[in-house]
Design a protein around this motif. Structure first.
Motif, PDB file in Angstrom:
ATOM      1  N   TYR A  58       0.812  -1.214   0.000  1.00  0.00           N
ATOM      2  CA  TYR A  58       0.000   0.000   0.000  1.00  0.00           C
ATOM      3  C   TYR A  58       0.848   1.268   0.000  1.00  0.00           C
ATOM      4  CZ  TYR A  58       0.893   0.241   5.057  1.00  0.00           C
ATOM      5  OH  TYR A  58       1.493   0.313   6.289  1.00  0.00           O
ATOM      6  N   LEU A  59       0.242   2.326  -0.515  1.00  0.00           N
ATOM      7  CA  LEU A  59       0.791   3.677  -0.477  1.00  0.00           C
ATOM      8  C   LEU A  59      -0.343   4.589  -0.047  1.00  0.00           C
ATOM      9  CD1 LEU A  59       2.844   5.948  -1.048  1.00  0.00           C
ATOM     10  CD2 LEU A  59       2.079   5.903  -3.427  1.00  0.00           C
ATOM     11  N   ILE A  60      -0.152   5.277   1.069  1.00  0.00           N
ATOM     12  CA  ILE A  60      -1.176   6.182   1.603  1.00  0.00           C
ATOM     13  C   ILE A  60      -0.566   7.567   1.759  1.00  0.00           C
ATOM     14  CG2 ILE A  60      -2.685   6.702   3.561  1.00  0.00           C
ATOM     15  CD1 ILE A  60      -2.613   3.659   4.191  1.00  0.00           C
ATOM     16  N   THR A  61      -1.243   8.559   1.220  1.00  0.00           N
ATOM     17  CA  THR A  61      -0.868   9.948   1.446  1.00  0.00           C
ATOM     18  C   THR A  61      -2.051  10.605   2.145  1.00  0.00           C
ATOM     19  OG1 THR A  61       0.516   9.992  -0.527  1.00  0.00           O
ATOM     20  CG2 THR A  61      -0.152  12.114   0.369  1.00  0.00           C
ATOM     21  N   SER A  62      -1.772  11.186   3.302  1.00  0.00           N
ATOM     22  CA  SER A  62      -2.823  11.777   4.125  1.00  0.00           C
ATOM     23  C   SER A  62      -2.491  13.238   4.391  1.00  0.00           C
ATOM     24  CB  SER A  62      -2.905  10.997   5.444  1.00  0.00           C
ATOM     25  OG  SER A  62      -3.793  11.620   6.333  1.00  0.00           O
ATOM     26  N   LEU A  63      -3.468  14.121   4.217  1.00  0.00           N
ATOM     27  CA  LEU A  63      -3.288  15.548   4.470  1.00  0.00           C
ATOM     28  C   LEU A  63      -4.254  15.971   5.559  1.00  0.00           C
ATOM     29  CD1 LEU A  63      -3.187  16.752   0.759  1.00  0.00           C
ATOM     30  CD2 LEU A  63      -1.268  16.096   2.218  1.00  0.00           C
ATOM     31  N   LYS A  64      -3.696  16.501   6.664  1.00  0.00           N
ATOM     32  CA  LYS A  64      -4.545  16.884   7.792  1.00  0.00           C
ATOM     33  C   LYS A  64      -3.833  17.922   8.636  1.00  0.00           C
ATOM     34  CE  LYS A  64      -6.869  14.905  11.756  1.00  0.00           C
ATOM     35  NZ  LYS A  64      -7.085  13.715  12.538  1.00  0.00           N
ATOM     36  N   PRO A  65      -4.363  19.068   8.796  1.00  0.00           N
ATOM     37  CA  PRO A  65      -5.628  19.589   8.270  1.00  0.00           C
ATOM     38  C   PRO A  65      -5.483  20.035   6.821  1.00  0.00           C
ATOM     39  CG  PRO A  65      -4.627  21.221   9.692  1.00  0.00           C
ATOM     40  CD  PRO A  65      -3.737  20.011   9.725  1.00  0.00           C
ATOM     41  N   TYR A  66      -6.343  19.523   5.981  1.00  0.00           N
ATOM     42  CA  TYR A  66      -6.308  19.782   4.544  1.00  0.00           C
ATOM     43  C   TYR A  66      -6.363  21.279   4.244  1.00  0.00           C
ATOM     44  CZ  TYR A  66      -7.734  19.481  -0.364  1.00  0.00           C
ATOM     45  OH  TYR A  66      -7.808  19.613  -1.713  1.00  0.00           O
ATOM     46  N   ALA A  67      -7.161  22.006   5.005  1.00  0.00           N
ATOM     47  CA  ALA A  67      -7.353  23.444   4.764  1.00  0.00           C
ATOM     48  C   ALA A  67      -6.083  24.261   4.999  1.00  0.00           C
ATOM     49  CB  ALA A  67      -8.490  23.974   5.635  1.00  0.00           C
ATOM     50  N   SER A  68      -5.089  23.681   5.665  1.00  0.00           N
ATOM     51  CA  SER A  68      -3.845  24.418   5.932  1.00  0.00           C
ATOM     52  C   SER A  68      -2.923  24.463   4.718  1.00  0.00           C
ATOM     53  CB  SER A  68      -3.114  23.812   7.129  1.00  0.00           C
ATOM     54  OG  SER A  68      -2.625  22.534   6.791  1.00  0.00           O
ATOM     55  N   LEU A  69      -3.259  23.709   3.681  1.00  0.00           N
ATOM     56  CA  LEU A  69      -2.442  23.654   2.467  1.00  0.00           C
ATOM     57  C   LEU A  69      -3.139  24.402   1.334  1.00  0.00           C
ATOM     58  CD1 LEU A  69      -1.615  19.880   2.763  1.00  0.00           C
ATOM     59  CD2 LEU A  69       0.065  21.715   2.930  1.00  0.00           C
ATOM     60  N   SER A  70      -2.344  25.093   0.528  1.00  0.00           N
ATOM     61  CA  SER A  70      -2.907  25.773  -0.641  1.00  0.00           C
ATOM     62  C   SER A  70      -3.207  24.735  -1.724  1.00  0.00           C
ATOM     63  CB  SER A  70      -1.919  26.814  -1.174  1.00  0.00           C
ATOM     64  OG  SER A  70      -0.806  26.157  -1.774  1.00  0.00           O
ATOM     65  N   ASP A  71      -4.009  25.121  -2.704  1.00  0.00           N
ATOM     66  CA  ASP A  71      -4.313  24.217  -3.820  1.00  0.00           C
ATOM     67  C   ASP A  71      -3.041  23.786  -4.542  1.00  0.00           C
ATOM     68  OD1 ASP A  71      -7.015  24.411  -3.245  1.00  0.00           O
ATOM     69  OD2 ASP A  71      -7.422  25.880  -4.820  1.00  0.00           O
ATOM     70  N   ASP A  72      -2.122  24.738  -4.738  1.00  0.00           N
ATOM     71  CA  ASP A  72      -0.854  24.416  -5.411  1.00  0.00           C
ATOM     72  C   ASP A  72      -0.035  23.412  -4.606  1.00  0.00           C
ATOM     73  OD1 ASP A  72      -1.364  26.006  -7.611  1.00  0.00           O
ATOM     74  OD2 ASP A  72      -0.193  27.710  -6.867  1.00  0.00           O
ATOM     75  N   GLU A  73      -0.014  23.570  -3.277  1.00  0.00           N
ATOM     76  CA  GLU A  73       0.742  22.633  -2.428  1.00  0.00           C
ATOM     77  C   GLU A  73       0.139  21.234  -2.499  1.00  0.00           C
ATOM     78  OE1 GLU A  73       2.504  25.670   0.947  1.00  0.00           O
ATOM     79  OE2 GLU A  73       0.459  24.926   1.162  1.00  0.00           O
ATOM     80  N   VAL A  74      -1.185  21.149  -2.452  1.00  0.00           N
ATOM     81  CA  VAL A  74      -1.852  19.839  -2.555  1.00  0.00           C
ATOM     82  C   VAL A  74      -1.518  19.185  -3.889  1.00  0.00           C
ATOM     83  CG1 VAL A  74      -4.096  18.668  -2.722  1.00  0.00           C
ATOM     84  CG2 VAL A  74      -3.725  20.434  -0.970  1.00  0.00           C
ATOM     85  N   ASP A  75      -1.637  19.947  -4.975  1.00  0.00           N
ATOM     86  CA  ASP A  75      -1.320  19.403  -6.299  1.00  0.00           C
ATOM     87  C   ASP A  75       0.128  18.936  -6.381  1.00  0.00           C
ATOM     88  OD1 ASP A  75      -3.904  20.032  -7.053  1.00  0.00           O
ATOM     89  OD2 ASP A  75      -3.338  21.809  -8.222  1.00  0.00           O
TER      90      ASP A  75
END
Length: 92
Positions: A58-75
């Motif tokens: 498995y490969l899991i990527t988790s972002l929390k809190p998601y709102a703390s990241l900009s759209d560009d950072e998430v991408d």
């Protein structure tokens, strides 16, 4: 003499996501196989993680809190993680 166990830990330089965000990877190799851990850090706070387990498959990527990241950072995170995993696993 035959090895009973062979453990190895490799820490990598942070992978830059933005000026204030990066991913810090560590690869652990042992009898069970290879595992890769990543901490996603932004402004000195952990905002996500990456987990890869060879044995579990498995490969899991988790972002929390998601709102703390900009759209560009998430991408950028989701674009970089697979390549970083491949690179760390090919680095023997």
């Amino acid at each position: 003499m035959k090895k009973k166990t062979a453990n190895s830990t490799v820490n990598y330089d942070p992978e830059v996501v933005s000026e204030v965000c990066s991913i810090h990877f560590t690869r652990v190799t042992n009898a069970a196989g290879r595992t890769l851990y990543g901490k996603i850090i932004k402004d000195d706070a952990e905002v996500g993680s990456v987990s890869y387990d060879e044995k579990g498959g498995y490969l899991i990527t988790s972002l929390k809190p998601y709102a703390s990241l900009s759209d560009d950072e998430v991408d950028t995170i989701y674009r970089k993680v697979p390549g970083c995993v491949r690179e760390a696993l090919s680095d023997e």
